[in-house]
Design an enzyme around this catalytic site. Structure first.
Site, PDB file in Angstrom:
ATOM      1  N   GLY A   1       0.792  -1.017   0.061  1.00  0.00           N
ATOM      2  CA  GLY A   1       0.448  -0.009   0.162  1.00  0.00           C
ATOM      3  C   GLY A   1       0.922   1.229  -0.274  1.00  0.00           C
TER       4      GLY A   1
ATOM      5  N   HIS B   1       8.527  -7.509  -3.229  1.00  0.00           N
ATOM      6  CA  HIS B   1       7.308  -8.048  -4.108  1.00  0.00           C
ATOM      7  C   HIS B   1       7.480  -9.319  -4.418  1.00  0.00           C
ATOM      8  CE1 HIS B   1       4.531  -4.344  -3.114  1.00  0.00           C
ATOM      9  NE2 HIS B   1       5.463  -3.515  -3.307  1.00  0.00           N
TER      10      HIS B   1
ATOM     11  N   GLU C   1       4.972 -11.109  -5.950  1.00  0.00           N
ATOM     12  CA  GLU C   1       4.010 -11.060  -6.670  1.00  0.00           C
ATOM     13  C   GLU C   1       4.737 -10.793  -8.040  1.00  0.00           C
ATOM     14  OE1 GLU C   1       3.935  -9.369  -4.019  1.00  0.00           O
ATOM     15  OE2 GLU C   1       2.891  -7.407  -4.809  1.00  0.00           O
TER      16      GLU C   1
ATOM     17  N   LYS D   1     -10.206 -12.388 -15.783  1.00  0.00           N
ATOM     18  CA  LYS D   1     -10.542 -13.063 -17.799  1.00  0.00           C
ATOM     19  C   LYS D   1      -9.682 -14.154 -18.607  1.00  0.00           C
ATOM     20  CE  LYS D   1     -12.319 -10.677 -21.225  1.00  0.00           C
ATOM     21  NZ  LYS D   1     -13.837 -10.530 -20.991  1.00  0.00           N
TER      22      LYS D   1
ATOM     23  N   SER E   1     -24.385 -11.168 -24.386  1.00  0.00           N
ATOM     24  CA  SER E   1     -23.916 -10.041 -25.303  1.00  0.00           C
ATOM     25  C   SER E   1     -23.449 -10.666 -26.018  1.00  0.00           C
ATOM     26  CB  SER E   1     -23.416  -8.888 -24.413  1.00  0.00           C
ATOM     27  OG  SER E   1     -21.644  -9.338 -24.250  1.00  0.00           O
ATOM     28  N   GLY E   2     -23.114 -12.085 -26.124  1.00  0.00           N
ATOM     29  CA  GLY E   2     -22.179 -12.419 -27.096  1.00  0.00           C
ATOM     30  C   GLY E   2     -20.629 -12.299 -26.853  1.00  0.00           C
ATOM     31  N   GLY E   3     -20.488 -11.744 -25.664  1.00  0.00           N
ATOM     32  CA  GLY E   3     -19.280 -12.060 -25.452  1.00  0.00           C
ATOM     33  C   GLY E   3     -18.504 -12.650 -24.406  1.00  0.00           C
ATOM     34  N   VAL E   4     -17.973 -12.587 -23.877  1.00  0.00           N
ATOM     35  CA  VAL E   4     -17.296 -13.970 -23.645  1.00  0.00           C
ATOM     36  C   VAL E   4     -17.755 -14.312 -22.458  1.00  0.00           C
ATOM     37  CG1 VAL E   4     -15.018 -14.788 -22.776  1.00  0.00           C
ATOM     38  CG2 VAL E   4     -14.614 -13.295 -24.819  1.00  0.00           C
ATOM     39  N   ASP E   5     -17.653 -12.921 -21.469  1.00  0.00           N
ATOM     40  CA  ASP E   5     -18.103 -12.959 -20.184  1.00  0.00           C
ATOM     41  C   ASP E   5     -19.435 -13.831 -19.875  1.00  0.00           C
ATOM     42  OD1 ASP E   5     -15.920 -12.687 -19.767  1.00  0.00           O
ATOM     43  OD2 ASP E   5     -15.952  -9.978 -18.861  1.00  0.00           O
ATOM     44  N   SER E   6     -20.767 -13.407 -20.722  1.00  0.00           N
ATOM     45  CA  SER E   6     -21.572 -13.859 -20.742  1.00  0.00           C
ATOM     46  C   SER E   6     -22.227 -15.037 -21.365  1.00  0.00           C
ATOM     47  CB  SER E   6     -22.671 -12.028 -20.941  1.00  0.00           C
ATOM     48  OG  SER E   6     -22.701 -12.418 -22.857  1.00  0.00           O
ATOM     49  N   SER E   7     -21.262 -14.905 -22.222  1.00  0.00           N
ATOM     50  CA  SER E   7     -21.717 -16.097 -22.927  1.00  0.00           C
ATOM     51  C   SER E   7     -20.897 -17.606 -21.335  1.00  0.00           C
ATOM     52  CB  SER E   7     -20.778 -16.430 -23.499  1.00  0.00           C
ATOM     53  OG  SER E   7     -20.996 -15.739 -24.236  1.00  0.00           O
TER      54      SER E   7
ATOM     55  N   CYS F   1       6.129  -6.100   2.055  1.00  0.00           N
ATOM     56  CA  CYS F   1       5.768  -4.459   1.745  1.00  0.00           C
ATOM     57  C   CYS F   1       4.800  -4.063   3.025  1.00  0.00           C
ATOM     58  CB  CYS F   1       5.109  -4.043   0.865  1.00  0.00           C
ATOM     59  SG  CYS F   1       6.379  -2.081   0.066  1.00  0.00           S
ATOM     60  N   TYR F   2       3.834  -2.886   2.390  1.00  0.00           N
ATOM     61  CA  TYR F   2       3.016  -2.217   3.842  1.00  0.00           C
ATOM     62  C   TYR F   2       3.069  -3.329   4.630  1.00  0.00           C
ATOM     63  CZ  TYR F   2       0.023   0.723   5.866  1.00  0.00           C
ATOM     64  OH  TYR F   2      -1.083   1.024   7.126  1.00  0.00           O
TER      65      TYR F   2
END
Ligand code: XMP
Length: 516
Positions: free
Chosen positions: A53, A168, A170, A372, A222-228, A80-81
């Site tokens: 942070g 860090h 990560e 994603k 919508s035909g997009g990845v997420d809603s599909s 870190c923080y």
């Protein structure tokens, strides 16, 4: 399922921490530092990671947490923080460092028997970014790593399973960062690594069944990845209790509406409602040329049609949407509890609130904790076709932002045909994987040309193709000339009313990816 809590103190790499944990096959979720101790206790976490942070722990207005968290008996890793916070909570001393460390720094492990440093050499490179440091570790804590300018770059209270690193782990610049996280998860927390997509699907399906019971669910597709992918999961959970509403405003790419309909009606058990409203959209857009006005009309009309359809379907059901984790962060919604009554619908650049007269008993976001690429992995497991799972981003207003000037049915058709040729050629050449996004634009300009012996005065098509990781910045793609030549040749030959093709060689900034 084993879970790690990433407790968010405002650092910039928090999502990355969660991501890295999942890469090690352990599920991680991020909660804000304002989450109370009772909630944390109730969740049975295998371990907790305090993030970095930008603040100073000795500034009382910065994010803090009750020191009781150190007594829960749950393993903790501070980064870190988060590292300084542990020192501060346990009555160690944190000060402004005489020398700030930024970037790659050599770490010396001073206790190689530390579980955190198992299989890590004595010297390695780590990524640092701090102006404060632990000048004196708390009682019970042993320094296990240092750098030239940071006498306590890592410390541990092995008895309590509390570990802290100033660097860090990560970020990829930390040479053994992945191993540090692995060691925390497996050596310290005793995780077994049960986070695999099959488990995610089974667990989510079971949870959805329990939550939904015999009620109905409505999802905007919508035909997009997420809603599909959300549709696929919900269908697996509750079958035809799910109704997907697909508003086709006629601004999708060639044949895309039919493809979406065919996919979902043939592959999945659900009710599928397709609302074809191209004519309404085109008449609303008649004579409109200003980009923002066009966007607003398309957005407003979309939701009008969508809400009207939803009103017909359900009263006492659930509303579902394909929100994914980065959307929640962007919209500042934090953790979804699935109980919110008013849904904020995600689109890319605008958020729409559900009208008050539509009453659902809850909102469901089955992908709310995923990134994603994880969503794509779930989609593949569910058997959703690759064309949908790997679909490139497509703006909410569709081809509307790729037709400059007034939108007409004829222009949509020209653009769809040209864009189809571009996609076909990219696929044939296997070049798609090199690009983040590529499409055609109809700039609304006629130019003079010659075809056979005739003068022509026809449309110009522009090709836009970019490479980017995050779409915040983008570079124009260096598509080989041979492919561009073929695309240009095919577009001018195969698409009626087009006599010239140009290639957009503008990066973002200064250009945006879309032209409007
Ligand atoms: P820009 O044009 O802002 O685009 O550089 C960045 C990315 O966002 C997509 N985009 C949108 N997506 N609704 C969306 O869902 C929109 O209104 C919208 N506008 C742009 C664009 O396709 C690119 O991937």
């Amino acid at each position: 399922m084993e879970k790690i809590l990433v407790l968010d103190f405002g650092g910039q790499y928090n999502q990355l921490i969660a991501r890295r944990v999942r890469d090690h096959k352990v599920y991680a979720e991020i909660l804000p530092y304002t989450t109370d101790l009772e909630t944390i206790k109730a969740n049975n976490y295998k371990g907790i990671i305090f993030t970095g942070g930008p603040n100073s722990v000795f500034d009382m207005s910065s994010p803090h947490y009750t020191k009781d968290i150190l007594e829960l008996g749950i393993p903790i890793l501070g980064i870190c923080y988060g590292c300084q916070l542990i020192a501060w909570m346990a009555d160690g001393e944190v000060k402004t460092a005489p020398v700030s460390e930024y970037g790659k720094i050599e770490l010396s492990v001073t206790n190689q028997t530390s579980k955190l440093f198992k299989d890590i050499p004595e010297k390695s490179v780590v990524w640092m970014s701090h102006t404060d440091y632990i000048s004196s570790p708390p009682d019970g804590y042993e320094i296990v790593g240092k750098t030239n300018d940071c006498p306590c770059a890592a410390m541990q209270n092995a008895e309590k399973n509390i570990y802290a690193v100033q660097f860090h782990p990560e970020v990829t610049h930390s040479e053994y960062g992945k191993q540090v996280l692995y060691n925390f998860l497996y050596e310290v927390c005793g995780c077994s690594g049960d986070w695999v997509m099959d488990n995610f699907i089974d667990n989510t399906v079971a949870k959805l069944r329990e939550q939904i019971g015999s009620k109905q669910v409505v999802l905007g597709l919508s035909g997009g990845v997420d809603s599909s992918v959300a549709a696929g999961l919900l269908s697996r959970a509750v079958g035809n209790q799910l109704t997907c509403v697909f508003v086709d405003q006629g601004l999708m790419r060639k044949d895309e509406g039919d493809f979406v309909e065919k996919t979902f009606t043939s592959l999945f058990d659900m009710n599928f409602v397709r609302v074809n409203c191209a004519d309404t959209f085109i008449s609303k857009l008649k004579g409109v040329t200003e980009p923002e006005q066009k966007r607003n009309i398309i957005g407003e009309e979309f939701y009008k049609v969508f809400w009207d359809e939803i009103r017909k379907i359900s009263e006492d059901g659930f509303f579902a949407q394909g929100t994914i984790y980065p959307d929640r962060i962007e919209s500042g919604k934090g953790k979804s509890d699935g109980k919110a009554n008013t849904a904020v619908i995600k689109t890319h650049h605008n958020m729409a609130k559900m009208p008050d007269d539509i009453k659902f008993c809850g909102t469901i976001e089955p992908l709310g904790d995923l990134f994603k690429d994880e969503v794509r992995a779930v989609g593949e497991k569910l058997g959703i076709p690759k064309e949908l799972v790997w679909r490139q981003p497509f703006p909410g207003p569709g081809l509307g932002v790729r037709i400059i000037g007034e939108i007409t049915a004829e222009k949509i058709k020209i653009l769809q045909e040209a864009d189809w040729v571009l996609r076909d050629e990219m696929a044939k050449n296997g070049y798609e994987k090199n690009l983040a996004q590529f499409f055609c634009v109809l700039p609304g300009v006629n130019t003079v040309g010659v075809m056979g012996d005739h003068r022509t005065y026809e449309n110009l098509i522009a090709i836009r193709a970019v490479t980017t990781d995050d779409f915040m910045t983008a570079d124009w793609a260096r598509i080989p000339y041979e492919i561009l030549a073929k695309v240009s040749n095919r577009i001018t030959n195969e698409v009626d009313k087009v006599n010239r093709v140009v290639y957009d060689i503008t990066s973002k900034p200064p250009g945006t990816v879309e032209w409007e």
